[in-house]
Design an enzyme around this catalytic site. Structure first.
Site, PDB file in Angstrom:
ATOM      1  N   MET A  42       0.843  -1.201   0.000  1.00 19.00           N
ATOM      2  CA  MET A  42       0.000   0.000   0.000  1.00 19.00           C
ATOM      3  C   MET A  42       0.878   1.251   0.000  1.00 19.00           C
ATOM      4  O   MET A  42       0.394   2.355   0.276  1.00 19.00           O
ATOM      5  CB  MET A  42      -0.949   0.001   1.195  1.00 19.00           C
ATOM      6  CG  MET A  42      -1.915  -1.187   1.157  1.00 19.00           C
ATOM      7  SD  MET A  42      -3.427  -0.922   2.078  1.00 19.00           S
ATOM      8  CE  MET A  42      -2.783  -0.676   3.714  1.00 19.00           C
ATOM      9  N   HIS A  86       8.871   1.384   3.751  1.00 19.25           N
ATOM     10  CA  HIS A  86       9.920   1.424   4.774  1.00 19.25           C
ATOM     11  C   HIS A  86      10.800   0.196   4.570  1.00 19.25           C
ATOM     12  O   HIS A  86      10.596  -0.578   3.617  1.00 19.25           O
ATOM     13  CB  HIS A  86       9.292   1.489   6.169  1.00 19.25           C
ATOM     14  CG  HIS A  86       8.250   0.435   6.428  1.00 19.25           C
ATOM     15  ND1 HIS A  86       8.526  -0.918   6.404  1.00 19.25           N
ATOM     16  CD2 HIS A  86       6.915   0.534   6.669  1.00 19.25           C
ATOM     17  CE1 HIS A  86       7.430  -1.602   6.654  1.00 19.25           C
ATOM     18  NE2 HIS A  86       6.429  -0.742   6.809  1.00 19.25           N
ATOM     19  N   ASP A  89       8.600   9.559  -2.998  1.00 18.48           N
ATOM     20  CA  ASP A  89       9.666   8.905  -2.206  1.00 18.48           C
ATOM     21  C   ASP A  89       9.722   7.410  -2.500  1.00 18.48           C
ATOM     22  O   ASP A  89      10.799   6.827  -2.633  1.00 18.48           O
ATOM     23  CB  ASP A  89       9.361   9.044  -0.709  1.00 18.48           C
ATOM     24  CG  ASP A  89       9.825  10.383  -0.180  1.00 18.48           C
ATOM     25  OD1 ASP A  89      10.223  11.227  -1.002  1.00 18.48           O
ATOM     26  OD2 ASP A  89       9.761  10.575   1.052  1.00 18.48           O
ATOM     27  N   ASP A  90       8.545   6.787  -2.557  1.00 20.61           N
ATOM     28  CA  ASP A  90       8.485   5.332  -2.793  1.00 20.61           C
ATOM     29  C   ASP A  90       9.155   4.989  -4.121  1.00 20.61           C
ATOM     30  O   ASP A  90       9.927   4.032  -4.224  1.00 20.61           O
ATOM     31  CB  ASP A  90       7.025   4.848  -2.834  1.00 20.61           C
ATOM     32  CG  ASP A  90       6.302   4.994  -1.503  1.00 20.61           C
ATOM     33  OD1 ASP A  90       6.977   5.277  -0.493  1.00 20.61           O
ATOM     34  OD2 ASP A  90       5.067   4.829  -1.481  1.00 20.61           O
ATOM     35  N   GLN A 127      12.889   5.082  -3.919  1.00 24.06           N
ATOM     36  CA  GLN A 127      13.458   3.944  -3.180  1.00 24.06           C
ATOM     37  C   GLN A 127      13.450   2.680  -4.046  1.00 24.06           C
ATOM     38  O   GLN A 127      14.416   1.924  -4.061  1.00 24.06           O
ATOM     39  CB  GLN A 127      12.655   3.671  -1.910  1.00 24.06           C
ATOM     40  CG  GLN A 127      12.619   4.844  -0.961  1.00 24.06           C
ATOM     41  CD  GLN A 127      12.401   4.375   0.476  1.00 24.06           C
ATOM     42  OE1 GLN A 127      13.280   3.782   1.096  1.00 24.06           O
ATOM     43  NE2 GLN A 127      11.223   4.621   1.007  1.00 24.06           N
ATOM     44  N   LYS A 174       5.063 -10.003   9.369  1.00 22.86           N
ATOM     45  CA  LYS A 174       4.499  -9.032  10.310  1.00 22.86           C
ATOM     46  C   LYS A 174       2.974  -9.151  10.318  1.00 22.86           C
ATOM     47  O   LYS A 174       2.333  -9.046  11.345  1.00 22.86           O
ATOM     48  CB  LYS A 174       4.910  -7.628   9.927  1.00 22.86           C
ATOM     49  CG  LYS A 174       4.420  -6.667  10.958  1.00 22.86           C
ATOM     50  CD  LYS A 174       4.270  -5.291  10.458  1.00 22.86           C
ATOM     51  CE  LYS A 174       3.382  -4.568  11.406  1.00 22.86           C
ATOM     52  NZ  LYS A 174       2.262  -3.975  10.714  1.00 22.86           N
ATOM     53  N   SER A 188       6.084  -0.147  10.490  1.00 19.34           N
ATOM     54  CA  SER A 188       4.736  -0.078   9.942  1.00 19.34           C
ATOM     55  C   SER A 188       4.457   1.362   9.519  1.00 19.34           C
ATOM     56  O   SER A 188       4.896   2.304  10.196  1.00 19.34           O
ATOM     57  CB  SER A 188       3.714  -0.504  11.001  1.00 19.34           C
ATOM     58  OG  SER A 188       2.411  -0.099  10.604  1.00 19.34           O
ATOM     59  N   SER A 189       3.705   1.502   8.445  1.00 18.48           N
ATOM     60  CA  SER A 189       3.321   2.848   8.017  1.00 18.48           C
ATOM     61  C   SER A 189       2.506   3.532   9.108  1.00 18.48           C
ATOM     62  O   SER A 189       2.525   4.757   9.232  1.00 18.48           O
ATOM     63  CB  SER A 189       2.497   2.771   6.730  1.00 18.48           C
ATOM     64  OG  SER A 189       3.220   2.047   5.758  1.00 18.48           O
ATOM     65  N   ARG A 190       1.788   2.743   9.889  1.00 19.81           N
ATOM     66  CA  ARG A 190       0.921   3.326  10.918  1.00 19.81           C
ATOM     67  C   ARG A 190       1.706   3.855  12.123  1.00 19.81           C
ATOM     68  O   ARG A 190       1.147   4.582  12.942  1.00 19.81           O
ATOM     69  CB  ARG A 190      -0.140   2.318  11.360  1.00 19.81           C
ATOM     70  CG  ARG A 190      -1.142   2.023  10.244  1.00 19.81           C
ATOM     71  CD  ARG A 190      -2.377   1.297  10.721  1.00 19.81           C
ATOM     72  NE  ARG A 190      -3.434   1.336   9.724  1.00 19.81           N
ATOM     73  CZ  ARG A 190      -3.693   0.353   8.847  1.00 19.81           C
ATOM     74  NH1 ARG A 190      -2.959  -0.746   8.854  1.00 19.81           N
ATOM     75  NH2 ARG A 190      -4.672   0.482   7.976  1.00 19.81           N
TER      76      ARG A 190
HETATM   77  P1  AMP Z   1       1.385  -2.918   3.503  1.00 19.15           P
HETATM   78  O1  AMP Z   1       1.948  -1.865   2.599  1.00 19.15           O
HETATM   79  O2  AMP Z   1       1.323  -2.515   4.932  1.00 19.15           O
HETATM   80  O3  AMP Z   1       0.116  -3.521   2.967  1.00 19.15           O
HETATM   81  O4  AMP Z   1       2.443  -4.087   3.482  1.00 19.15           O
HETATM   82  C1  AMP Z   1       2.873  -4.666   2.277  1.00 19.15           C
HETATM   83  C2  AMP Z   1       3.676  -5.895   2.591  1.00 19.15           C
HETATM   84  O5  AMP Z   1       4.803  -5.551   3.397  1.00 19.15           O
HETATM   85  C3  AMP Z   1       2.870  -6.943   3.378  1.00 19.15           C
HETATM   86  O6  AMP Z   1       3.189  -8.231   2.882  1.00 19.15           O
HETATM   87  C4  AMP Z   1       3.383  -6.753   4.779  1.00 19.15           C
HETATM   88  O7  AMP Z   1       3.297  -7.926   5.576  1.00 19.15           O
HETATM   89  C5  AMP Z   1       4.834  -6.400   4.528  1.00 19.15           C
HETATM   90  N1  AMP Z   1       5.403  -5.682   5.676  1.00 19.15           N
HETATM   91  C6  AMP Z   1       4.894  -4.580   6.280  1.00 19.15           C
HETATM   92  N2  AMP Z   1       5.648  -4.227   7.331  1.00 19.15           N
HETATM   93  C7  AMP Z   1       6.649  -5.141   7.413  1.00 19.15           C
HETATM   94  C8  AMP Z   1       7.752  -5.331   8.298  1.00 19.15           C
HETATM   95  N3  AMP Z   1       7.977  -4.518   9.313  1.00 19.15           N
HETATM   96  N4  AMP Z   1       8.576  -6.376   8.076  1.00 19.15           N
HETATM   97  C9  AMP Z   1       8.349  -7.223   7.024  1.00 19.15           C
HETATM   98  N5  AMP Z   1       7.332  -7.093   6.165  1.00 19.15           N
HETATM   99  C10 AMP Z   1       6.489  -6.073   6.346  1.00 19.15           C
END
Ligand code: AMP
Length: 280
Positions: A30, A34, A77-78, A81, A151, A187-189
């Site tokens: 999403m 990070h 930024d994304d 990266q 995670k 986490s983005s949050r």
């Molecule tokens: P998201 O953008 O939050 O939907 O995450 C995209 C993917 O990145 C998902 O498969 C998450 O499980 C993974 N992800 C998010 N945070 C972490 C983390 N701290 N370590 C490893 N994988 C992560």
């Protein structure tokens, strides 16, 4: 890196690669990337020929009134990266192209059972949104391999089940949780945390580590330990939703430590809902 928003442009590129028998590896995200996300991308790079990353903030997995609108969107930024990690395609579809109809009228993919427990109990409809978008993205990208983070342990289990149940020809790989120096899972949050809350946030992982230690040294009577862990979080300023000791493979409640277990937790800190888990 090619950035494609158009679905048919993505499909044409995928078709060309398929004809030349390239092994496609897919990382759905999403955005607001990070080091956790980037680790998934690095693993993708070493798992195939072409790497496709998607950035799509999926409205179907957010309940009305939650953080869809304020979810951080940092495409510039994304993109920078991802460019440094040798990604082949960044796919950034528009919401209206993914869901041309109202969400209520859109076909859904449901993984019953696993989607209704733990986070599913507190976020009704969330995992239907996740499985529906992942299934759609799998159909568009047609990856040989897709990579997810541990995670989001429950999400990973649900996607594995969806892939098995529906026969998606995709190998699911996972990556261990990437953490900040103080143990907080990236986490983005985490950006929703005030400096004071950020200082308290490592308690979530510390609580899981303490519980793991107790189980490793033979603790039994898990519900009592779960309640104590919830209390520790509460005293540390969290509003915990659950702390639960489960069988790692099935996510069924565990009553003894004879098989691989996972401890999962979700807790609010201020306006951020944090989740984490630890293997036992
Ligand atoms: P998201 O953008 O939050 O939907 O995450 C995209 C993917 O990145 C998902 O498969 C998450 O499980 C993974 N992800 C998010 N945070 C972490 C983390 N701290 N370590 C490893 N994988 C992560």
């Amino acid at each position: 890196m090619l950035q494609l928003s158009d679905i048919s442009a993505l499909q044409s590129q995928v078709k060309r690669w398929k004809v030349s028998q390239q092994r496609l590896v897919f990382v759905p995200t999403m955005g607001n990337l990070h080091q956790g996300h980037l680790q998934l991308v690095r693993q993708a790079r070493s798992s195939g020929d072409k790497v496709i990353v998607s950035i799509f903030v999926n409205p179907m997995q957010f309940a009305p009134g939650t953080d869809f609108d304020r979810y951080p969107r940092t495409l510039k930024d994304d993109t920078q990266q991802l460019d440094t990690l040798d990604v082949d395609v960044l796919f950034t579809p528009a919401v209206n192209d993914i869901y041309p109809q109202d969400l209520e009228k859109t076909t859904k993919v449901i993984v019953p059972g696993l989607s209704d427990i733990l986070c599913g109990e507190f976020r009704p409809g969330h995992f239907v949104g996740v499985t529906t978008i992942v299934a759609k993205l799998f159909n568009l990208v047609q990856p040989d391999v897709a990579i997810f983070g541990e995670k989001d342990y429950q999400q990973l289990a649900i996607i594995k089940k969806m892939v098995a149940d529906l026969g998606f020809p995709v190998e699911i790989q996972s990556v261990s949780t990437i953490r900040e120096a103080d143990g907080l899972a990236m986490s983005s949050r985490n950006q929703y945390l005030t400096p004071e809350e950020r200082a308290k946030a490592p308690l979530l992982y510390q609580t899981l580590q303490a519980l793991k230690k107790q189980i490793d040294s033979g603790a039994s009577g898990f519900p009592e330990y779960e309640s104590r862990a919830m209390l520790a979080l509460q005293q540390g300023g969290f509003r915990p939703e659950y702390v639960s000791i489960r069988h790692a493979a099935t996510l069924a409640p565990a009553s003894d430590n004879n098989s691989p277990l996972v401890i999962l937790a979700a807790a609010w800190l201020g306006t951020a809902r944090l989740i984490d888990n630890i293997a036992v």
